[in-house]
Design a protein around this motif. Structure first.
Motif: not given
Length: 78
Positions: A66-75
């Motif tokens: 239920d999470e995703r990883l953003l291009p800047d490293g944040r979950i």
């Protein structure tokens, strides 16, 4: 017998080559992120990683379902 062994070794080498090249050419596979080994731990990096963000800013755990990883490293939640 030697000819069969030679063909068997050639076939095994070809299969190994295909598997290695598949990983090299498409490291993400069907996932949205890749695991990058870094010393005694791993970082998880998305496909669309921002090249200006250092590897150390990416998480050391994979995002849950239920999470995703953003291009800047944040979950973040989906």
């Amino acid at each position: 017998m030697r000819k069969q062994l030679r063909w068997l070794l050639l076939l095994a080498g070809a299969i190994l080559f295909v598997l290695v090249m598949r990983q090299v050419l498409n490291p993400f596979g069907d996932r949205e992120y890749a695991e990058i080994p870094h010393g005694n731990h791993s970082h998880f990096v998305p496909k669309d990683r921002d090249p200006n963000v250092p590897l150390s800013r990416f998480p050391t755990r994979p995002p849950s379902a239920d999470e995703r990883l953003l291009p800047d490293g944040r979950i973040v939640p989906r």
